[in-house]
Scaffold this motif. Structure first.
Motif, PDB file in Angstrom:
ATOM      1  N   THR A 151       0.845  -1.195   0.000  1.00 39.97           N
ATOM      2  CA  THR A 151       0.000   0.000   0.000  1.00 39.97           C
ATOM      3  C   THR A 151       0.879   1.243   0.000  1.00 39.97           C
ATOM      4  O   THR A 151       2.050   1.208   0.416  1.00 39.97           O
ATOM      5  CB  THR A 151      -0.918   0.042   1.231  1.00 39.97           C
ATOM      6  OG1 THR A 151      -0.104   0.019   2.428  1.00 39.97           O
ATOM      7  CG2 THR A 151      -1.860  -1.152   1.257  1.00 39.97           C
ATOM      8  N   GLU A 152       0.331   2.354  -0.474  1.00 40.19           N
ATOM      9  CA  GLU A 152       1.025   3.629  -0.371  1.00 40.19           C
ATOM     10  C   GLU A 152       0.876   4.145   1.056  1.00 40.19           C
ATOM     11  O   GLU A 152      -0.236   4.226   1.585  1.00 40.19           O
ATOM     12  CB  GLU A 152       0.436   4.634  -1.359  1.00 40.19           C
ATOM     13  CG  GLU A 152       0.758   4.329  -2.810  1.00 40.19           C
ATOM     14  CD  GLU A 152       0.246   5.396  -3.747  1.00 40.19           C
ATOM     15  OE1 GLU A 152       0.868   5.610  -4.794  1.00 40.19           O
ATOM     16  OE2 GLU A 152      -0.791   6.019  -3.408  1.00 40.19           O
ATOM     17  N   SER A 155      -1.325   7.629   1.332  1.00 42.68           N
ATOM     18  CA  SER A 155      -2.755   7.589   1.027  1.00 42.68           C
ATOM     19  C   SER A 155      -3.470   6.378   1.607  1.00 42.68           C
ATOM     20  O   SER A 155      -4.694   6.385   1.765  1.00 42.68           O
ATOM     21  CB  SER A 155      -2.955   7.591  -0.494  1.00 42.68           C
ATOM     22  OG  SER A 155      -2.451   6.381  -1.063  1.00 42.68           O
ATOM     23  N   ASN A 157      -3.737   3.681  -0.036  1.00 40.36           N
ATOM     24  CA  ASN A 157      -4.282   2.949  -1.180  1.00 40.36           C
ATOM     25  C   ASN A 157      -3.491   1.674  -1.445  1.00 40.36           C
ATOM     26  O   ASN A 157      -2.257   1.687  -1.441  1.00 40.36           O
ATOM     27  CB  ASN A 157      -4.253   3.827  -2.433  1.00 40.36           C
ATOM     28  CG  ASN A 157      -5.211   4.988  -2.353  1.00 40.36           C
ATOM     29  OD1 ASN A 157      -6.204   4.935  -1.614  1.00 40.36           O
ATOM     30  ND2 ASN A 157      -4.938   6.054  -3.087  1.00 40.36           N
ATOM     31  N   GLU A 158      -4.226   0.609  -1.687  1.00 42.21           N
ATOM     32  CA  GLU A 158      -3.587  -0.651  -2.064  1.00 42.21           C
ATOM     33  C   GLU A 158      -3.159  -0.564  -3.524  1.00 42.21           C
ATOM     34  O   GLU A 158      -3.960  -0.233  -4.396  1.00 42.21           O
ATOM     35  CB  GLU A 158      -4.556  -1.808  -1.864  1.00 42.21           C
ATOM     36  CG  GLU A 158      -3.966  -3.164  -2.197  1.00 42.21           C
ATOM     37  CD  GLU A 158      -4.964  -4.294  -1.951  1.00 42.21           C
ATOM     38  OE1 GLU A 158      -5.012  -4.785  -0.813  1.00 42.21           O
ATOM     39  OE2 GLU A 158      -5.690  -4.634  -2.906  1.00 42.21           O
ATOM     40  N   VAL A 159      -1.887  -0.900  -3.792  1.00 40.36           N
ATOM     41  CA  VAL A 159      -1.382  -0.822  -5.162  1.00 40.36           C
ATOM     42  C   VAL A 159      -0.964  -2.190  -5.704  1.00 40.36           C
ATOM     43  O   VAL A 159      -0.822  -2.351  -6.913  1.00 40.36           O
ATOM     44  CB  VAL A 159      -0.198   0.159  -5.270  1.00 40.36           C
ATOM     45  CG1 VAL A 159      -0.670   1.585  -5.004  1.00 40.36           C
ATOM     46  CG2 VAL A 159       0.930  -0.227  -4.314  1.00 40.36           C
TER      47      VAL A 159
END
Length: 235
Positions: A151-152, A155, A157-159
């Motif tokens: 994840t980032e 943020s 957010n899962e990438v």
């Protein structure tokens, strides 16, 4: 991580068939599934491992993180302090056992020793003159799992989320982990929804035909065994 019912049945069937050919197996075969929104570059591949509160003093997890760190380094990831990291890497892992029953042939040969099964003394050879009877033999089968989630940090957010799964008679997740880690990160980054199979030589076996060799492990992480020095993947 859950294994659905049909996956388990297919896995058990696969192991049942390969049990009859156990002397011929030369690869550890791992199924890899990835979900990706990756857009990072080599210059930004800094990361730190993240854990739940109840995992802070988990020595087993520490060992697996070192193995995964070694494979991440192959793909230009650099481990840094959490506050300096662009990405957070979280691991999930597990092992489960099942029993598979295989019908194996048993042959009867009435020819007396010491020449039983040896031509020309025994006219019937090692299989005997009578049809085979079958005896059920049960074997333990183990499913090994590794999930790597990136994840980032800023943020949340899962990438990237990849799962590696393999089956076999190995009862130790520790011994299976280098194969899982190398397979999970082979050909990073995979496309979103990609499912493929990675084969890594087992027991020191050399590269096979049309094999794609993975880069050698780099210093700074736990080295994978020699058996995991090469791999081949197929869609």
């Amino acid at each position: 991580m859950n294994i659905d019912r049909w996956t388990r049945r297919i896995a058990l069937l696969f192991v049942a068939l390969t049990a009859l050919l156990s002397g011929c197996t030369t690869y550890v075969t791992t199924q890899v599934t990835a979900f990706s929104a990756w857009s990072g570059s080599d210059a930004t591949r800094t990361y730190a491992f993240t854990r739940r509160d109840d995992q802070q003093n988990n020595l087993e997890l520490s060992a697996y993180e070192r193995i995964v760190a070694n494979e991440l380094a192959v793909h230009s990831f650099r481990e840094v302090a959490r506050n300096d990291a662009r990405y957070l890497v979280e691991l999930a892992y597990g092992i489960r056992s099942d029993i598979v029953t295989v019908a194996e042939p048993v042959y009867y040969n009435p020819w007396p020793g010491p020449y039983w099964g040896r031509r020309p003394f025994d006219p019937w050879g090692p299989w005997g003159p009578f049809p085979a009877t079958y005896v059920n033999q049960s074997y333990p089968v183990f499913t090994h799992l590794l999930g790597v989630r990136i994840t980032e940090r800023a943020s949340g957010n899962e990438v990237y989320n990849v799962t590696a799964r393999n089956f076999g008679g190995e009862s130790s997740l520790v011994r299976a982990m280098p194969y899982l880690a190398r397979s999970a990160l082979a050909d990073f980054p995979l496309a979103n929804g990609a499912v493929h199979t990675v084969k890594i030589p087992a027991g020191g076996a050399g590269p096979g035909v049309n094999e794609v060799s993975l880069p050698a492990a780099t210093p700074g992480g736990a080295s994978a065994p020699a058996a995991a020095s090469g791999a081949k993947a197929g869609q």
